[in-house]
Enzyme design. Structure first.
Site, PDB file in Angstrom:
ATOM      1  CG  HIS A 111      -2.131  -0.847   1.091  1.00 35.07           C
ATOM      2  ND1 HIS A 111      -3.276  -0.455   0.423  1.00 35.07           N
ATOM      3  CD2 HIS A 111      -2.372  -2.096   1.540  1.00 35.07           C
ATOM      4  CE1 HIS A 111      -4.173  -1.436   0.479  1.00 35.07           C
ATOM      5  NE2 HIS A 111      -3.650  -2.436   1.144  1.00 35.07           N
ATOM      6  CE  LYS A 127      -7.046  13.348  -0.343  1.00 38.72           C
ATOM      7  NZ  LYS A 127      -7.111  12.084  -1.031  1.00 38.72           N
ATOM      8  NE  ARG A 128      -2.624   8.408   6.406  1.00 33.40           N
ATOM      9  CZ  ARG A 128      -1.416   8.345   5.850  1.00 33.40           C
ATOM     10  NH1 ARG A 128      -0.376   8.909   6.434  1.00 33.40           N
ATOM     11  NH2 ARG A 128      -1.232   7.706   4.704  1.00 33.40           N
ATOM     12  CE  LYS A 152      -2.844  10.291   2.678  1.00 35.17           C
ATOM     13  NZ  LYS A 152      -3.397   9.505   1.553  1.00 35.17           N
ATOM     14  CB  THR A 169     -10.751   4.314  -1.243  1.00 36.87           C
ATOM     15  OG1 THR A 169     -10.453   4.736   0.094  1.00 36.87           O
ATOM     16  CG2 THR A 169      -9.958   3.053  -1.565  1.00 36.87           C
ATOM     17  CE  LYS A 222     -14.489   5.263   0.546  1.00 32.28           C
ATOM     18  NZ  LYS A 222     -13.653   5.453   1.739  1.00 32.28           N
TER      19      LYS A 222
END
Length: 830
Positions: free
Chosen positions: A362, A553-554, A559, A661, A665
């Protein structure tokens, strides 16, 4: 959906009333008078559980009679969210149960809102695992999860003066009505001690002596497939000391030490991801990972032997999937169980292990690939360390047959990392022992082979494959977005719920003005709901007519929430200094947690709040731009944000996000994606069509080349682009930290004076430019609505049903065993 209208005289209604009232009277020992929705949660949950427990037993018996091969999915995280709402949705009980509860003066939504999220995970890893379990059940496949029954979740995030504060997540405080305790199936786990070769044992077998014992108590969390035909479960283990305390220590008069030992054992399942900044935390995390895999492997072996007697068909009846490297000790534990406890020859045990175990990677970040110090391993798991040494010795010996493997490659491929402090490379252990290794998006899987472990990919090209992630449409569309679900079913029928390819039938409607209007009205109603949540949680007043621009998100530098903030600052400065208002008002929504020890991520949260405070109180700006950070991001909060999003921010540094993910969504719910060429964003662009998505930024290969050749100098961008200079100077002149001088100076230093590892500055100009295009497009209602519809219509690839079918066919070799869809039972009252 197409449930029948509520009929107060139906048998199901009577059954539910009887069960709820029975549990109120006999379980919580109350009367129905004046019960709050929160107080009704337990009896309602138990009443619903009563409806499917027989089907849960029948599911296991159906698999047993068929001699089915079982899949066991091992993961440190399972973000299951709120179980009652998921179960009611998949049993299609919403309307009936709402009618029953109306008779008690409350509504189903109120009861569902009172349920805490199950605190069994942190981010995408756990949400993916939860989706996989739901798809396995819906597809009637024998797939079960194994995890840890954490007493506390990751943490509950509170914000004080803009800073993240971590509070205990006591998610079990009101009980866990869906969990089924299985104390009779407890597992005994050895730890520490020493290893000794016994004279009466041959080959690789060893005696593990003087070990301590921990007990793993299993609790099963049912996973109900759509329509309730199949009910699998997630088995969660709770750590307990071998007795209430060590009686020998107690008898010596050291009561305090005895109790401390008991508490130490039970800390194993106390909290998700204890901090590993100190050695005691590292040791606890290692013990946690071993506790998970030992409980799982021993439970799997016990259940298998009860049906088949010996291990000759183990790999034909059992598949074990390791979700990232956390469960990689499965390899050593399975070998130990086979060799030491069941007297298999090493070669036979190794053959079984290799044919049984598979590994999903991952991450591409080297620092995120787990390594455990050999010294720590030898102390905590002495037998496992021996087994790993033997695995590595045998593996390295096989490399002699390959002329292209030189000494440097041997060092790179070894499971043991040599050096002053030796380490066990857990990803290498997983790769060496697995028959299949997969990534979770096309780009990620290719980078595993070309950048992360190219030597292994050359050695075993047949092992490596891609399995692009997916999300469960029942959870993330049917349940999360009931208004849109209703519109879809009215327009194309209900088959999309279990076959998402049916969404393609929406494509001819994407340009239809009447359908666009209905689709937009659904989005508006969802934005109204989210606006109320934003107001209640943060005090920020948002305009539901504005564009809802969402990044959830985290919090992590790769990110790039920071890149988003830089663009927001640019927009703010354009309004206040240039008198250049944007064409489209925006509400910027952030949500996400930072790891407690991740200073930079926590500083980014503080920056978001400081920027928001300046923007939201400036009357010249706040009608055009608003910023909100919703605290304590979790599954149930995501279910409120995702249906309301217009723009989905997926802006990670190219080549660093495995898949994502959340992007799937949001796409499924009609958000248009703002994307870098990273992870599953690439496949979203391929499916939606690049005309229905916004793509910007450097590609992974460009970044790799710039890094390799030392071609990136962020100061050059700063010196030549006045937009960048003006934004970055805000961190040196304290524009967003007047009362906290120097607070954000580190950002300027990190991005301009240091290497800007995550290429914020390189991508910022394109990011600014493409957002101007977004503003223009959003003003063209017909165009934007068409894009939104196309995103939903073309999201079918990203169903976890598709992903699970690929795993089942290519890696696990498991099949579907559909049973009859039984009517919900009319059980007698308690």
């Amino acid at each position: 959906m197409s449930q029948a209208n509520f009929d107060s005289s139906s048998a199901l209604v009577k059954t539910l009333r009887e069960r709820i009232e029975g549990h109120v009277r006999y379980t919580i020992v109350r009367t129905l008078d004046h019960l709050t929705p929160a107080e009704l949660l337990l009896p309602v949950s138990l009443a619903v559980r009563d409806l499917f427990v027989d089907q849960m037993r029948a599911t296991g018996e159906r698999y047993r009679r068929a001699g089915a091969k079982h899949l066991y999915y091992l993961s440190m995280e399972f973000l299951m969210g709120r179980l009652l709402g998921d179960t009611v949705c998949n049993l299609r009980l919403n309307e009936v149960l709402d009618g029953v509860l109306a008779g008690y003066g409350t509504r189903l939504d109120q009861v569902l809102e009172s349920e805490p999220d199950a605190g069994l995970g942190n981010g995408g890893l756990g949400r993916l695992a939860a989706c996989f379990l739901e798809s396995l059940a819906t597809l009637d496949m024998p797939g079960y999860g194994y995890g840890i029954d954490y007493e506390y979740g990751m943490f509950r995030q509170e914000i004080g003066n803009g800073f993240q504060r971590e509070k205990p997540d006591r998610w079990k405080i009101s009980g866990t009505p869906f969990q089924i305790q299985r104390p009779e199936e407890a597992i005994v786990i050895p730890l520490y001690g020493r290893v000794e070769k016994s004279r009466d044992r041959l080959d690789y077998r060893q005696d593990w002596l003087d070990y301590q014992v921990v007990i793993g108590l299993p609790n099963d969390m049912p996973v109900v497939g759509y329509n309730g035909r199949t009910v699998n479960y997630l088995r969660l283990f709770q750590a307990r000391s071998s007795d209430d305390f060590d009686i020998e220590i107690f008898n010596r008069g050291d009561y305090i030490r005895a109790v401390e030992q008991k508490i130490g054992s039970e800390n194993i399942s106390r909290v998700l991801y204890p901090s590993d900044s100190a050695m005691v935390g590292k040791e606890l995390r290692l013990v946690q990972e071993y506790f998970l895999v030992s409980c799982a492997v021993r439970d799997i072996a016990r259940n298998y032997l009860a049906q088949y007697g010996d291990f000759s068909r183990f790999h034909e009846k059992v598949a074990i999937q390791m979700n990232d490297t956390h469960p990689a000790l499965t390899v050593a534990e399975l070998m130990r169980v086979l060799v030491d406890e069941n007297n298999l020859a090493w070669e036979d045990a190794w053959e079984i292990t290799r044919k049984t175990v598979a590994y999903t990677n991952h991450t591409l970040l080297p620092e995120a690939l787990e390594k455990w110090g050999v010294a720590l391993m030898e102390r905590v798991l002495p037998r496992h360390m021996q087994i790993i040494y033997t695995i590595n010795f045998n593996f390295l010996r096989t490399l002699n047959a390959y002329s292209w493997v030189d000494g440097d490659k041997v060092r790179k491929m070894s499971v043991i990392e040599e050096g002053h402090d030796k380490n066990v490379r857990m990803a290498h252990l997983a790769i060496v022992a697995s028959h299949a290794v997969n990534g979770v998006s096309a780009l990620h899987s290719e980078l595993i082979k070309t950048s992360l472990v190219p030597e292994f990919a050359k050695l075993w090209p047949e092992k490596f494959s891609n399995k692009t992630n997916g999300v469960a449409p029942r959870r993330w569309l049917l349940k999360t977005n009931p208004h849109l679900s209703r519109l879809l079913s009215e327009s194309i029928g209900e088959d999309w719920i279990t076959d998402l390819t049916e969404l393609k039938k929406l494509e001819p409607m994407a340009a239809d003005a009447a359908f666009q209007e209905r689709f937009a009205e659904v989005k508006y109603q969802n934005k109204l709901r989210l606006s109320r949540i934003i107001r209640d949680e943060t005090g920020v007043i948002s305009d539901p007519h504005s564009m809802f621009d969402v990044q959830i998100k985290r919090i992590h530098e790769y990110k790039r929430q920071l890149l988003n903030v830089l663009r927001v600052i640019h927009d703010y400065l354009g309004i206040v200094e240039d008198n250049r208002p944007p064409k489209t008002p925006r509400t910027i929504v952030f949500a996400g947690k930072a790891a407690p020890g991740y200073w930079a991520a926590k500083q980014i949260i503080k920056l978001i709040h400081n920027v928001a405070a300046v923007i939201n109180k400036d009357p010249k700006v706040n009608q055009l731009l608003r910023v909100a950070f919703l605290p304590d991001y979790r599954v149930s909060l995501a279910e409120s944000i995702i249906p309301a999003a217009d723009l989905s921010e997926q802006i990670s540094t190219a080549g660093m996000e495995a898949s994502g993910t959340g992007n799937m969504k949001l796409m499924m719910n009609g958000a248009v994606t703002m994307a870098t060429w990273d992870g599953a964003n690439i496949e979203i662009a391929e499916e939606a069509g690049e005309e229905n998505i916004y793509v910007f930024g450097l590609r992974a290969e460009q970044i790799e080349q710039m890094q390799r050749n030392g071609l990136y100098n962020p100061r050059e961008y700063y010196d030549r682009d006045p937009r960048i200079k003006r934004v970055l100077d805000c961190f040196t002149n304290d524009r967003f930290s007047r009362s906290e001088p120097g607070l954000f100076r580190w950002i300027f230093d990190e991005l301009i004076n240091r290497e800007d590892r995550f290429f914020h500055i390189a991508d910022l100009p394109q990011y600014i430019d493409i957002n101007e295009r977004v503003d223009t497009d959003f003003q063209d209602l017909a165009k934007w609505r068409r894009m939104a519809v196309f995103n939903t219509a073309r999201s079918h690839k990203f169903s976890s049903d598709r992903t699970i079918r690929e795993y089942a066919s290519d890696i696990w070799q498991i099949e579907s065993y559909p049973g009859e869809t039984e009517p919900l039972p009319e059980t007698p009252p308690l």
